[in-house]
Design a protein around this motif. Sequence first.
Motif, short mmCIF file in Angstrom:
data_model
loop_
_atom_site.label_atom_id
_atom_site.label_comp_id
_atom_site.label_asym_id
_atom_site.label_seq_id
_atom_site.Cartn_x
_atom_site.Cartn_y
_atom_site.Cartn_z
N VAL A 18 -7.05 7.11 -8.91
CA VAL A 18 -7.49 6.35 -7.77
C VAL A 18 -6.56 6.55 -6.75
O VAL A 18 -5.61 7.28 -6.48
N ARG A 19 -7.20 5.96 -5.48
CA ARG A 19 -6.46 6.19 -4.27
C ARG A 19 -5.34 5.30 -3.96
O ARG A 19 -5.35 4.10 -4.51
N ARG A 20 -4.15 5.73 -3.46
CA ARG A 20 -2.95 4.85 -3.02
C ARG A 20 -3.58 4.29 -1.75
O ARG A 20 -3.19 4.91 -0.58
N THR A 21 -3.89 2.98 -1.68
CA THR A 21 -4.42 2.44 -0.19
C THR A 21 -3.28 2.04 0.55
O THR A 21 -2.10 1.68 0.11
N PRO A 22 -3.57 2.54 1.73
CA PRO A 22 -2.44 2.31 2.89
C PRO A 22 -2.07 0.75 3.11
O PRO A 22 -3.07 -0.14 2.71
N LEU A 33 -4.89 -2.33 2.65
CA LEU A 33 -6.23 -1.90 2.64
C LEU A 33 -6.90 -1.33 1.46
O LEU A 33 -7.60 -0.15 1.36
N GLU A 34 -7.35 -2.11 0.42
CA GLU A 34 -7.79 -1.81 -0.90
C GLU A 34 -9.06 -1.37 -0.58
O GLU A 34 -9.81 -0.99 -1.55
N TYR A 35 -10.04 -1.98 0.59
CA TYR A 35 -11.23 -1.61 0.60
C TYR A 35 -11.32 -0.04 0.89
O TYR A 35 -12.73 0.53 0.62
N LEU A 36 -10.41 0.68 0.97
CA LEU A 36 -10.62 1.92 1.18
C LEU A 36 -10.46 2.68 -0.25
O LEU A 36 -10.69 4.12 -0.38
N GLN A 37 -10.44 1.99 -1.42
CA GLN A 37 -10.50 2.66 -2.82
C GLN A 37 -11.61 3.23 -3.08
O GLN A 37 -12.80 2.89 -2.33
N ALA A 152 -2.54 -2.50 -7.77
CA ALA A 152 -2.53 -2.82 -6.39
C ALA A 152 -1.33 -3.48 -6.01
O ALA A 152 -0.80 -3.29 -4.98
N GLY A 153 -0.89 -4.30 -6.81
CA GLY A 153 0.56 -5.13 -6.56
C GLY A 153 1.44 -4.36 -6.76
O GLY A 153 2.62 -4.20 -5.94
N LEU A 154 1.68 -3.32 -7.86
CA LEU A 154 2.83 -2.50 -7.84
C LEU A 154 2.79 -1.50 -6.75
O LEU A 154 4.18 -1.34 -6.26
N GLU A 155 1.84 -1.03 -6.24
CA GLU A 155 1.99 -0.24 -4.93
C GLU A 155 2.65 -1.13 -3.69
O GLU A 155 3.29 -0.52 -2.88
N LEU A 156 2.18 -2.16 -3.64
CA LEU A 156 2.71 -3.06 -2.75
C LEU A 156 4.28 -3.06 -2.61
O LEU A 156 5.04 -2.95 -1.45
N LEU A 157 4.83 -3.18 -3.96
CA LEU A 157 6.19 -3.26 -4.25
C LEU A 157 6.79 -1.84 -3.60
O LEU A 157 7.96 -1.93 -3.10
N GLU A 158 6.01 -1.06 -3.80
CA GLU A 158 6.56 0.39 -3.43
C GLU A 158 6.51 0.77 -2.08
O GLU A 158 7.54 1.23 -1.19
N GLN A 159 5.31 0.14 -1.47
CA GLN A 159 5.29 0.17 0.07
C GLN A 159 5.90 -0.42 1.01
O GLN A 159 6.07 -0.06 2.14
#
Length: 305
Positions: A18-22, A33-37, A152-159
């Motif tokens: 999966v993409r790591r969305t920005p 920007l999860e619509y870029l998935q 997607a939530g875990l990504e937010l914590l990292e980003q």
Amino acid sequence: MTTGDDVRAATARIAGRVRRTPVLRDGAALFKLEYLQHTGSFKARGMLNRVLAAAQRGALPPAGIIAASGGNAGLAAAYAAREVGVPAEVFVPVTAPPVKVAKLGKLGARVVQTGAEYAEAYAAAVVQAEATGALFCHAYDDPDMVAGNGSAGLELLEQLPDGFDTVLVAVGGGGLVAGVAAALHGHARVVAVEPQGCATLASALAAGAPVDVPVSGVAADSLGARRIGRIGYEVAVRTRVSSVLVSDEAIVDARRRLWQDYRIVVEHGAATAQAALTGGAYVPAAGERVVVLLCGANTDPADLG
């Protein structure tokens, strides 16, 4: 019930697929920007986890997978099936947007259009899965789907390592809000944003259990579940997710403003989350850092001007 541990396991399982969305920062505005998935929505996360987890358990049949969808879950099912090399059959209502139906065919899925709304397509898909032995992949009320969405939530914590307070998430059947809430429990609050015409979570919270609701409005093609999923409801209650309602007019306005202000093109379901801010249904406290999760972009942009 889906927990943070389940989300972490799913995140590891789908890593690299999966993409790591920005995250877009613009002053005080924060957008995920999860619509870029892949396939144009967050659904690719959950569906890939569902299919890969089934394969690990030896439960992925040669007959492939079957899903019912307003469009986005079907696209994700077709993508996930192609990734692992099995057939996909997708049942969608006759009201599904042509842009989504066309994409399903391009991804190699067999498309069956039946019924006027998601619930009718769902019933037909269940019958077909029982007849063929294919793996039925629920669009939202499945633990593997929910856990994958939560990545997607875990990504937010990292980003956003400097932290954030609130995430606004559009809700239909509850598969995204449950995953994100499980991932962020103890880190940030999650607020569900629902169209007035299909308020599944708000109705369930008021009733004390999932209940059927009427389905109508501009976002019904992606948020038009007839009732909140069991998992979505249980996770929302456990993690104290609250819900705000927005009008169709606020959704249309938010979608147009996302295009005008940021050149972001999303479907009405995704704009629902932003409508909570632009329409005044959610008013942040002073200094509150709010992330808007923009979950899908499978739309015809011709009406944006």
